[in-house]
Design a protein around this motif. Structure first.
Motif, PDB file in Angstrom:
ATOM      1  N   LYS A   5       0.849  -1.189   0.000  1.00 49.45           N
ATOM      2  CA  LYS A   5       0.000   0.000   0.000  1.00 49.45           C
ATOM      3  C   LYS A   5       0.891   1.247   0.000  1.00 49.45           C
ATOM      4  N   ARG A  21       2.330   9.397  -3.673  1.00 47.18           N
ATOM      5  CA  ARG A  21       1.318   9.647  -4.711  1.00 47.18           C
ATOM      6  C   ARG A  21       1.885  10.519  -5.827  1.00 47.18           C
ATOM      7  N   ILE A  24       3.943   8.436  -8.085  1.00 48.05           N
ATOM      8  CA  ILE A  24       3.073   7.625  -8.945  1.00 48.05           C
ATOM      9  C   ILE A  24       2.499   8.483 -10.063  1.00 48.05           C
ATOM     10  N   ASN A  25       1.984   9.661  -9.712  1.00 45.00           N
ATOM     11  CA  ASN A  25       1.358  10.538 -10.708  1.00 45.00           C
ATOM     12  C   ASN A  25       2.340  11.032 -11.760  1.00 45.00           C
ATOM     13  N   LYS A  32      -0.097   0.060  -9.634  1.00 41.67           N
ATOM     14  CA  LYS A  32      -1.291  -0.472 -10.291  1.00 41.67           C
ATOM     15  C   LYS A  32      -2.516  -0.045  -9.494  1.00 41.67           C
ATOM     16  N   ASN A  33      -3.530   0.432 -10.207  1.00 37.72           N
ATOM     17  CA  ASN A  33      -4.784   0.815  -9.577  1.00 37.72           C
ATOM     18  C   ASN A  33      -5.630  -0.444  -9.391  1.00 37.72           C
ATOM     19  N   SER A  35      -8.550  -0.551  -7.706  1.00 40.86           N
ATOM     20  CA  SER A  35      -9.951  -0.273  -7.394  1.00 40.86           C
ATOM     21  C   SER A  35     -10.850  -0.871  -8.466  1.00 40.86           C
ATOM     22  N   LYS A  40     -12.032   6.815  -6.244  1.00 41.59           N
ATOM     23  CA  LYS A  40     -10.660   7.013  -5.813  1.00 41.59           C
ATOM     24  C   LYS A  40      -9.814   5.795  -6.195  1.00 41.59           C
ATOM     25  N   PRO A  41      -8.650   6.032  -6.765  1.00 38.60           N
ATOM     26  CA  PRO A  41      -7.781   4.890  -7.083  1.00 38.60           C
ATOM     27  C   PRO A  41      -7.223   4.264  -5.808  1.00 38.60           C
ATOM     28  N   GLN A  42      -7.037   2.975  -5.854  1.00 39.34           N
ATOM     29  CA  GLN A  42      -6.403   2.250  -4.754  1.00 39.34           C
ATOM     30  C   GLN A  42      -5.090   1.702  -5.285  1.00 39.34           C
ATOM     31  N   TRP A  43      -4.050   2.512  -5.155  1.00 42.73           N
ATOM     32  CA  TRP A  43      -2.756   2.162  -5.715  1.00 42.73           C
ATOM     33  C   TRP A  43      -2.079   1.081  -4.902  1.00 42.73           C
ATOM     34  N   ARG A  44      -1.448   0.160  -5.614  1.00 35.09           N
ATOM     35  CA  ARG A  44      -0.610  -0.870  -5.005  1.00 35.09           C
ATOM     36  C   ARG A  44       0.696  -0.908  -5.795  1.00 35.09           C
TER      37      ARG A  44
END
Length: 61
Positions: A5, A21, A24-25, A32-33, A35, A40-44
């Motif tokens: 996470k 974040r 990542i952006n 990887k998203n 969600s 809202k994206p759930q980034w891993r």
């Protein structure tokens, strides 16, 4: 596969979650998203991607 996470990556890199974040952006850190239909994206971040990122961090002196 082991996925991390944003909060876990922030701890490992000793930076804020906001900074993770941002990485990542700006596509400096691969993520990887995970969600499914959520707004809202759930980034891993895969542990291998984090290792690759750490290998390419410039050394600051």
């Amino acid at each position: 596969m082991e996925w991390l996470k944003i909060s876990e990556v922030a701890k490992i890199l000793s930076i804020s979650e906001k900074s993770v974040r941002r990485l990542i952006n700006t596509q400096k850190l691969r993520a990887k998203n995970m969600s499914t239909g959520q707004k809202k994206p759930q980034w891993r971040i895969h542990v291998q991607w984090l290792e690759e990122f750490k290998e390419n961090i410039p050394i600051q002196e």
